[in-house]
Scaffold this active site. Structure first.
Site, PDB file in Angstrom:
ATOM      1  N   HIS A  17     -21.831  38.751  23.166  1.00 48.17           N
ATOM      2  CA  HIS A  17     -21.835  39.053  21.728  1.00 48.17           C
ATOM      3  C   HIS A  17     -20.414  39.410  21.257  1.00 48.17           C
ATOM      4  CE1 HIS A  17     -26.216  40.556  22.340  1.00 48.17           C
ATOM      5  NE2 HIS A  17     -26.277  39.373  21.746  1.00 48.17           N
ATOM      6  N   LYS A  41     -39.418  40.746  20.106  1.00 51.44           N
ATOM      7  CA  LYS A  41     -38.731  41.534  21.133  1.00 51.44           C
ATOM      8  C   LYS A  41     -39.046  43.020  21.045  1.00 51.44           C
ATOM      9  CE  LYS A  41     -34.892  38.330  21.751  1.00 51.44           C
ATOM     10  NZ  LYS A  41     -33.466  38.092  21.517  1.00 51.44           N
ATOM     11  N   ARG A  90     -25.647  29.511  24.031  1.00 50.96           N
ATOM     12  CA  ARG A  90     -25.309  29.465  25.467  1.00 50.96           C
ATOM     13  C   ARG A  90     -25.951  28.281  26.159  1.00 50.96           C
ATOM     14  NH1 ARG A  90     -27.926  35.205  26.057  1.00 50.96           N
ATOM     15  NH2 ARG A  90     -29.296  33.925  24.791  1.00 50.96           N
ATOM     16  N   SER A 128     -28.670  40.240  26.566  1.00 51.68           N
ATOM     17  CA  SER A 128     -29.113  41.649  26.557  1.00 51.68           C
ATOM     18  C   SER A 128     -30.203  41.839  27.601  1.00 51.68           C
ATOM     19  CB  SER A 128     -29.644  42.030  25.176  1.00 51.68           C
ATOM     20  OG  SER A 128     -28.645  41.908  24.212  1.00 51.68           O
TER      21      SER A 128
HETATM   22  O1  PNS Z   1     -30.625  38.305  18.859  1.00 54.87           O
HETATM   23  P1  PNS Z   1     -31.865  37.598  18.383  1.00 54.87           P
HETATM   24  O2  PNS Z   1     -33.115  38.346  18.829  1.00 54.87           O
HETATM   25  O3  PNS Z   1     -31.908  36.149  18.774  1.00 54.87           O
HETATM   26  O4  PNS Z   1     -31.830  37.634  16.771  1.00 54.87           O
HETATM   27  C1  PNS Z   1     -32.859  37.068  16.004  1.00 54.87           C
HETATM   28  C2  PNS Z   1     -32.757  37.570  14.548  1.00 54.87           C
HETATM   29  C3  PNS Z   1     -32.894  39.091  14.508  1.00 54.87           C
HETATM   30  C4  PNS Z   1     -31.431  37.159  13.964  1.00 54.87           C
HETATM   31  C5  PNS Z   1     -33.922  36.895  13.757  1.00 54.87           C
HETATM   32  O5  PNS Z   1     -35.167  37.286  14.316  1.00 54.87           O
HETATM   33  C6  PNS Z   1     -33.879  37.219  12.268  1.00 54.87           C
HETATM   34  O6  PNS Z   1     -33.150  36.594  11.529  1.00 54.87           O
HETATM   35  N1  PNS Z   1     -34.648  38.251  11.855  1.00 54.87           N
HETATM   36  C7  PNS Z   1     -34.700  38.685  10.466  1.00 54.87           C
HETATM   37  C8  PNS Z   1     -36.003  38.218   9.794  1.00 54.87           C
HETATM   38  C9  PNS Z   1     -35.839  36.799   9.279  1.00 54.87           C
HETATM   39  O7  PNS Z   1     -35.056  36.514   8.404  1.00 54.87           O
HETATM   40  N2  PNS Z   1     -36.630  35.874   9.842  1.00 54.87           N
HETATM   41  C10 PNS Z   1     -36.574  34.470   9.419  1.00 54.87           C
HETATM   42  C11 PNS Z   1     -35.533  33.692  10.184  1.00 54.87           C
HETATM   43  S1  PNS Z   1     -36.135  33.298  11.778  1.00 54.87           S
END
Ligand code: PNS
Length: 168
Positions: A17, A41, A90, A128
């Protein structure tokens, strides 16, 4: 002023990150790193703790700010004049998941662009989840998370293990 958003779970922030943060910060006037909610998660750290770990990790990067939000990514982007979302890739699995999220976000907000940075090969195995797995088995975390948060991650995992044992 071009503002980019790097959203994620960051539970906790890893060296992968941090590399994406540094590289994205070099391409934009301002980068907001935002801890957001991923419904798939379960967290080791509370969102506000993840923010603190991120803040420690990005010290010295002057155009980077850290925030936390619980709503839709596109709503956050609109409210903070974000023109571009940045994500790291990745693996092929990452690509598929990220493409789906980018398509969803494009459908919700067509003017919001998503850009991908390929992880450096030497950091491509770090996540993570893997950092937490290493912490669980007492492995030295220096190859996984920023040095300033190593002890906190190791200690929190030991607390979690103690709690798991108590709860059976
Ligand atoms: O690090 P991650 O878990 O891959 O991040 C995912 C994240 C938090 C960026 C994604 O779940 C997100 O955008 N959450 C906010 C809610 C949202 O907008 N959802 C619609 C897009 S998938």
């Amino acid at each position: 002023m071009r503002t980019a958003l790097y959203p994620g779970s960051f539970d906790p922030v890893t060296l992968g990150h941090l590399d994406v943060i540094r590289r994205a910060a070099a391409q934009f006037d301002r980068l907001i790193v935002c801890v957001m909610f991923n419904s798939e998660k379960h967290g080791l750290f509370r969102p506000e703790e993840r923010v603190e770990l991120l803040k420690k990790s990005v010290q010295g990067l002057d155009n980077v700010t850290v925030d936390c939000a619980s709503g839709l990514l596109v709503d956050y982007a609109r409210a903070h004049q974000v023109s571009c979302v940045v994500k790291g890739i990745r693996t092929v699995a990452d690509f598929e998941a990220e493409k789906q999220m980018a398509d969803i976000n494009r459908g919700l907000c067509p003017e919001l662009e998503t850009m991908f940075l390929m992880a450096k090969p030497e950091l491509g195995h770090i996540s993570s989840t893997i950092a937490k797995e290493m912490a669980r088995y007492g492995v030295d975390l220096r190859a996984y998370v920023p040095q300033v948060i190593e002890e906190t991650v190791a200690a929190r995992m030991q607390q979690a293990i103690t709690l798991e044992k108590k709860e059976g």
